[in-house]
Design an enzyme around this catalytic site. Sequence first.
Site, PDB file in Angstrom:
ATOM      1  N   ASN A  82      39.592  41.688  42.758  1.00 55.09           N
ATOM      2  CA  ASN A  82      40.566  42.413  41.954  1.00 55.09           C
ATOM      3  C   ASN A  82      40.354  42.067  40.478  1.00 55.09           C
ATOM      4  OD1 ASN A  82      42.826  44.289  41.989  1.00 55.09           O
ATOM      5  ND2 ASN A  82      44.086  42.594  41.290  1.00 55.09           N
ATOM      6  N   ALA A 101      41.227  51.668  42.350  1.00 58.23           N
ATOM      7  CA  ALA A 101      40.398  51.890  43.534  1.00 58.23           C
ATOM      8  C   ALA A 101      40.671  53.222  44.232  1.00 58.23           C
ATOM      9  CB  ALA A 101      40.571  50.721  44.506  1.00 58.23           C
ATOM     10  N   ASP A 113      40.325  45.919  44.539  1.00 53.16           N
ATOM     11  CA  ASP A 113      39.215  46.853  44.430  1.00 53.16           C
ATOM     12  C   ASP A 113      38.283  46.758  45.626  1.00 53.16           C
ATOM     13  OD1 ASP A 113      39.100  48.158  41.489  1.00 53.16           O
ATOM     14  OD2 ASP A 113      40.039  46.192  41.418  1.00 53.16           O
TER      15      ASP A 113
END
Length: 321
Positions: A236, A46, A226
């Site tokens: 995630n 990310a 994320d």
Amino acid sequence: MRTIDWVNGAVEIIDQTALPGELRVLRLHTVGELIAAIQSLAVRGAPALGVAGAFGVALAARVHQDDPAALAVAVQKIESARPTAVNLARGAQRAARLLPLGPDAVLAEACAVRDDEVAASHAMATRGADLVTELCGDRPRLLTHCNTGGLAAVVLGTALGVVGELHRRDRLAGVIASETRPLLQGARLTSWELTRWGIEHRVAVDSAGPFLMARGEVDAVILGADRICANGDVINKIGSYAHALGARRAGIPFLVVAPESTVDLDTAAGTEVEIEDRGAAEVTAHGDAVNPAFDITPHDLVTAIVTDRRVIRLDRGETTA
């Protein structure tokens, strides 16, 4: 080394598809090359994607500064190159706000995005290590998922940055890195980073994680995100939800470490997030497959979220707002 940076007019990245066999640096000169690198996971994570988005707009501003329509299309393509992680679009949008001031201003803002992520990694490492010690005592055994080190950021990382800080303090007993199917970011990338840092670790298949917790071999689960929704739901890498269920059953902390740039207050809950499907080819060449790249961990399974600015104790009823 920095995972991603601007060097002499191009974006340079560590090609994560080549690791651990080869440490290869790619120079990306066009928006198309950058988008291809994002979609192939040559650059991922990310925070790193946020920087990639900003640098992508800087590339576009140089090429299309006299063609506003083409520039708008390029920015939109960068923002949507991967739909689940919020940082990519945010990084691109932040740099794009400077487009009226010209390419140099856009590049300066993109570099500021990079520098902010570097500072965030260091802040998360300190704050997260303090929390792990508070919750688990001295020298805990941690389980990680996917890759959250410097490869996922610019330097140091998110959850793995916390692991590194505990190791620096000599307050870490060991790490279990889940393989992270199907692309093995844990077995390939996390293991590579832990080895470089000199941190004792073992690799386990994803499905072994909850059993290892139940057997008393893990003191806490620590991973990244994320996207973190307004209600605390965590998006995630696929497999995170299973680890959260295992941690709840075992009665151990489940900790999420991510920068504030990953907190998305405009998305109320995980059910509103588009979950990227990577397609069957990454899983099997024999028949159909379902291959979601991410999953949703409900907020009530999360002990705490650590960002570069705060610790949010969801287990105490605190919120991301």
